[in-house]
Scaffold this motif. Structure first.
Motif, PDB file in Angstrom:
ATOM      1  N   MET A 155       0.748  -1.236  -0.390  1.00 59.99           N
ATOM      2  CA  MET A 155      -0.173  -0.072  -0.136  1.00 59.99           C
ATOM      3  C   MET A 155       1.028   1.427  -0.151  1.00 59.99           C
ATOM      4  O   MET A 155       0.217   1.803  -0.383  1.00 59.99           O
ATOM      5  CB  MET A 155      -0.873   0.006   1.290  1.00 59.99           C
ATOM      6  CG  MET A 155      -2.129  -1.019   1.143  1.00 59.99           C
ATOM      7  SD  MET A 155      -3.320   0.227  -0.034  1.00 59.99           S
ATOM      8  CE  MET A 155      -3.543   1.596   0.390  1.00 59.99           C
ATOM      9  N   ARG A 156       1.940   1.263   0.871  1.00 61.34           N
ATOM     10  CA  ARG A 156       2.803   2.306   0.381  1.00 61.34           C
ATOM     11  C   ARG A 156       3.467   2.370  -0.697  1.00 61.34           C
ATOM     12  O   ARG A 156       3.657   3.600  -1.310  1.00 61.34           O
ATOM     13  CB  ARG A 156       4.142   2.170   1.393  1.00 61.34           C
ATOM     14  CG  ARG A 156       3.912   2.176   3.044  1.00 61.34           C
ATOM     15  CD  ARG A 156       5.074   2.383   3.634  1.00 61.34           C
ATOM     16  NE  ARG A 156       6.070   3.185   2.732  1.00 61.34           N
ATOM     17  CZ  ARG A 156       7.080   2.276   3.575  1.00 61.34           C
ATOM     18  NH1 ARG A 156       7.519   1.475   3.091  1.00 61.34           N
ATOM     19  NH2 ARG A 156       8.160   3.851   3.228  1.00 61.34           N
ATOM     20  N   VAL A 157       4.136   1.074  -1.608  1.00 57.03           N
ATOM     21  CA  VAL A 157       3.644   1.895  -2.957  1.00 57.03           C
ATOM     22  C   VAL A 157       3.344   2.460  -4.209  1.00 57.03           C
ATOM     23  O   VAL A 157       3.294   3.038  -4.350  1.00 57.03           O
ATOM     24  CB  VAL A 157       4.445   0.056  -3.742  1.00 57.03           C
ATOM     25  CG1 VAL A 157       4.607  -0.020  -4.541  1.00 57.03           C
ATOM     26  CG2 VAL A 157       5.233  -0.608  -2.903  1.00 57.03           C
ATOM     27  N   VAL A 158       1.903   1.838  -3.344  1.00 58.83           N
ATOM     28  CA  VAL A 158       0.591   2.565  -4.185  1.00 58.83           C
ATOM     29  C   VAL A 158       0.088   3.767  -4.300  1.00 58.83           C
ATOM     30  O   VAL A 158       0.091   4.622  -5.195  1.00 58.83           O
ATOM     31  CB  VAL A 158      -0.602   1.532  -4.090  1.00 58.83           C
ATOM     32  CG1 VAL A 158      -1.632   1.990  -4.860  1.00 58.83           C
ATOM     33  CG2 VAL A 158      -0.356  -0.370  -5.349  1.00 58.83           C
ATOM     34  N   LYS A 159       0.556   4.446  -2.977  1.00 58.23           N
ATOM     35  CA  LYS A 159       0.436   5.626  -2.675  1.00 58.23           C
ATOM     36  C   LYS A 159       1.597   6.568  -2.814  1.00 58.23           C
ATOM     37  O   LYS A 159       0.681   7.457  -3.081  1.00 58.23           O
ATOM     38  CB  LYS A 159      -0.003   5.803  -0.804  1.00 58.23           C
ATOM     39  CG  LYS A 159      -1.217   5.386  -0.509  1.00 58.23           C
ATOM     40  CD  LYS A 159      -1.317   5.291   1.032  1.00 58.23           C
ATOM     41  CE  LYS A 159      -2.535   4.320   1.685  1.00 58.23           C
ATOM     42  NZ  LYS A 159      -2.793   4.727   2.647  1.00 58.23           N
TER      43      LYS A 159
END
Length: 258
Positions: A90-94
């Protein structure tokens, strides 16, 4: 959620309450939430739908990466590894700064944020091996390497009680998140007795290969596995509870060379 107290622990449903057992103990929660159809169609829940779409992409990407590295993480992972990896995805996506909200994805995000991820939080790499190492991914040469230098087995490893040998394993995974496929190349493992008090004669390195000029995301993993030798056979200690598995180098989507 609430924790159940007292001698008698309940399981099942009573009215609007559900009673169940988890890794955190015996818990209880009350039925609630918003109707699924409303979340799906009500304009007021547009942000919720966007968040759900991105969370779904993160979860799918995390599963694909876990599948790619299964031969490594099955020998060393903790019970919350899946949820922790999804959180990092999710950090990657954000970190995707180009796509609109709800359309952000791992390829346009920052996959390098996964570098250093520990699959087994109970046995982190820094507590299993004390010295520095170098990790490289060379796309031009199609080679991924973890270099240790010389090793002094009885001094450089944080071996658990009862361990007699250590094995170093590594590999590189090419992951195509769009197609949902992967290819993995494993390095030749290095195994040594923990009783050895003299440094190795030669520098130790583990190298794995992939197609030259590869453009897909690449993930270099390192595992440190401890064993006990009994009658000439090596046995993993407590099913890998003390083994470290870490992403030591990550290279995201690369632009093809002209």
């Amino acid at each position: 959620m609430a924790k159940q107290e007292g001698l008698i622990k309940l399981k099942g449903k009573i009215g609007d309450f559900s009673f169940y057992k988890s890794k955190d103990g015996h818990l209880a929660r009350m039925k609630g939430g918003v109707d699924a159809e409303r979340i799906k169609n009500d304009p007021a829940f547009e942000r919720t739908r966007e968040n759900g779409a991105e969370f779904g992409r993160a979860g799918k990407a995390g599963k694909l990466l876990r599948d790619a590295l299964r031969n490594f993480i099955r020998n060393g992972s903790d019970s919350r590894m899946t949820s922790r990896l999804t959180g990092e995805m999710m950090r990657v996506v954000k970190a995707d700064a180009t796509s609109t909200r709800g359309q952000r994805n791992v390829l346009d995000g920052e996959l390098e944020l996964l570098e250093g991820f520990e699959f087994n939080s109970n046995a982190k790499l820094g507590t299993s091996y004390f010295r520095k190492m170098a990790s490289t991914i060379d796309r031009a040469e199609g080679k991924a390497t973890v270099s240790f230098g010389v090793i002094t087995p009885n001094a450089d490893f944080g071996a658990p009680e009862g361990a007699t040998h250590v094995k170093l394993v590594s590999g590189v995974a090419k992951v195509d998140f769009e197609a949902g496929t992967f290819e993995v190349s494993e390095a030749q493992p290095y195994q040594v007795s923990l009783a050895a008090a003299e440094p190795t004669k030669d520098a130790v390195s583990l190298s794995s290969t992939f197609a030259k000029a590869e453009t897909k995301p690449l993930f270099l993993v390192l595992g440190i596995e401890f064993y006990q030798q009994v009658n000439g056979e090596l046995y993993s200690l407590k099913n890998g509870q003390y083994n470290s598995v870490s992403l030591v180098k990550v290279s995201g989507l690369a632009q093809p060379q002209p």
